[in-house]
Write a protein that holds these residues in place. Sequence first.
Motif, short mmCIF file in Angstrom:
data_model
loop_
_atom_site.label_atom_id
_atom_site.label_comp_id
_atom_site.label_asym_id
_atom_site.label_seq_id
_atom_site.Cartn_x
_atom_site.Cartn_y
_atom_site.Cartn_z
N ARG A 363 1.00 -1.11 -0.15
CA ARG A 363 -0.03 0.10 -0.08
C ARG A 363 1.06 1.39 -0.16
N GLY A 364 1.88 1.28 -0.89
CA GLY A 364 2.99 2.21 -0.92
C GLY A 364 2.43 3.59 -1.01
N SER A 365 1.27 3.96 -2.03
CA SER A 365 0.84 5.35 -1.87
C SER A 365 0.26 5.87 -0.65
N ASN A 366 -0.59 4.88 0.00
CA ASN A 366 -1.22 5.30 1.38
C ASN A 366 -0.09 5.35 2.34
N GLU A 367 0.86 4.67 2.48
CA GLU A 367 1.97 4.66 3.30
C GLU A 367 2.67 6.18 3.29
N ASN A 368 2.85 6.39 1.81
CA ASN A 368 3.53 7.76 1.86
C ASN A 368 2.62 9.14 2.19
N THR A 369 1.61 8.92 1.77
CA THR A 369 0.44 9.97 2.13
C THR A 369 0.50 10.05 3.62
N ASN A 370 0.31 8.94 4.33
CA ASN A 370 0.23 8.92 5.91
C ASN A 370 1.46 9.70 6.23
N GLY A 371 2.58 9.44 5.90
CA GLY A 371 3.84 10.31 6.38
C GLY A 371 3.72 11.84 6.19
N LEU A 372 3.04 12.23 5.05
CA LEU A 372 2.89 13.56 4.70
C LEU A 372 1.76 14.09 5.89
N LEU A 373 0.76 13.40 6.22
CA LEU A 373 -0.14 14.04 7.02
C LEU A 373 0.46 14.07 8.57
N ARG A 374 1.44 13.38 8.76
CA ARG A 374 2.18 13.41 10.28
C ARG A 374 2.59 15.10 10.34
N GLN A 375 2.79 15.82 9.17
CA GLN A 375 3.00 17.06 9.63
C GLN A 375 1.73 18.06 10.09
N TYR A 376 0.51 17.53 9.80
CA TYR A 376 -0.65 18.11 10.25
C TYR A 376 -0.99 17.41 11.75
N PHE A 377 -0.73 16.13 11.84
CA PHE A 377 -1.12 15.26 13.00
C PHE A 377 -0.09 14.41 13.49
N PRO A 378 0.87 15.06 14.33
CA PRO A 378 1.80 14.80 14.75
C PRO A 378 1.73 13.25 15.90
N LYS A 379 2.81 12.39 15.41
CA LYS A 379 2.73 11.18 16.32
C LYS A 379 2.58 11.48 18.04
N GLY A 380 1.86 11.00 18.65
CA GLY A 380 1.84 11.10 19.85
C GLY A 380 0.78 12.13 20.39
N SER A 381 0.22 12.81 19.44
CA SER A 381 -0.85 13.80 19.67
C SER A 381 -2.25 13.28 19.56
N SER A 382 -2.99 13.83 20.32
CA SER A 382 -4.52 13.28 20.24
C SER A 382 -5.18 13.78 18.97
N LEU A 383 -6.02 13.01 18.48
CA LEU A 383 -6.58 13.09 17.30
C LEU A 383 -8.15 13.40 17.23
N SER A 384 -8.69 13.20 18.51
CA SER A 384 -10.05 13.47 18.76
C SER A 384 -10.48 14.96 18.67
#
Length: 424
Positions: A363-384
Amino acid sequence: MDFEVRADRRPQGPKKLSRERETYLLLVDQGTTHLDACRIVGINDRTGRRWRNGRQASGKNKAAPPLVATGPWRYTEDPEPATAPEDDAPSRYLCEADRIHIADRLREKASVRTIAAELGRSPSTISREIRRNRTVLPSGQWYYRPHAAHRRAIRRRPRPKVGKIGQNPELRDFVQHHLALRWSPEQICHVLRRRFPDRPEMHVVHETIYQALYVQGRGELKRELTRALRTGRAVRQPHRHSARRRKRFPHPMVMISERPAEAADRAVPGHWEGDLIVGSSSRSAIATLVERSTRYLMLVHLPNGHGAAAVRKALVDTVQTLPPHLKRSLTWDQGPEMAAHHAFSVATDVPVYFCDPASPWQRGSNENTNGLLRQYFPKGSSLSGHTRDHLDAVAAELNSRPRKTLGWETPAERLSKLLATTRQ
């Protein structure tokens, strides 16, 4: 073998000759003749025969059983005979009669395969028996003594066995000392081979150290040394094998290998890849959908958690907004959030294909896009705290970003061209 014969030849009694008895039995077990073994340790040949064969009661002298080996280097008197009753031995073990037959046929120059066929055994069984239990002379020549071979096999049979670390105090102390220094078992094994290149008794593999730490009942290494390992686990964690996984979903999965070829070459739009990006402590999540040919992104709001039912409902609501020619397939990993994949396919008429375990590149396209999304939703933060409007704004920003893989077009532009072509 170098053996210093005692200078005091006065009668010492049976208990005083323990060193001579150990050496005599070791020499005989290694193939030395009875008379030569007696000469080396400095005993009368009658004494050696009595040790080896035992003696009957005579006058005031009590009967004595033969001396047999109870370990690789220590020998004691054992009231039990050296050979187990053949009727009680499991059929998978070679008995003493089998070993006598092997010795006779070897003297007749018969091949291993011929001997195996005569005994109804595998050739590897006969070859292994000869290799393990033969007597090797210092010159390198060898011969097979059936009775000595049978004694060796009987000694090796009892379980559980003491491990290599438990048999060697020097090796045990070395391993414990370096484990206390927080060395890994693999580092210890390589250092042992470099420091003791000519002493194979000091060589172990790292799995031997792990078993000495974790296997119950051995006690070869102190259990508290597990705290010095990288993981610090007091109990070993078993490895999971993908081929042995239990059935995960109530309905069988359709694997990615059965996905249409048009999805693999990205020639036809409408094939999507999906996944979750998870917040801190896995308490919140956002579902992501990426179209394979255009890299167009859709973010799925999950305000009610990311369980199977909540994800199914949110995906159904999102996919139903798409035109029919953009609803061809969905590829997902084997996460538990897709347990209701069959209900999703029934509601949307979109088949779901699952990636192989531990294969995110499928699922390479999805994995790459999820990496870009971490600029907006950093790891360890709440997404609620992110609303649907905010998710739509993030998706629109990424869809308007030019991509090298699209010839510097944006995903929104590429999707608009495909839609225009489809209408014509």
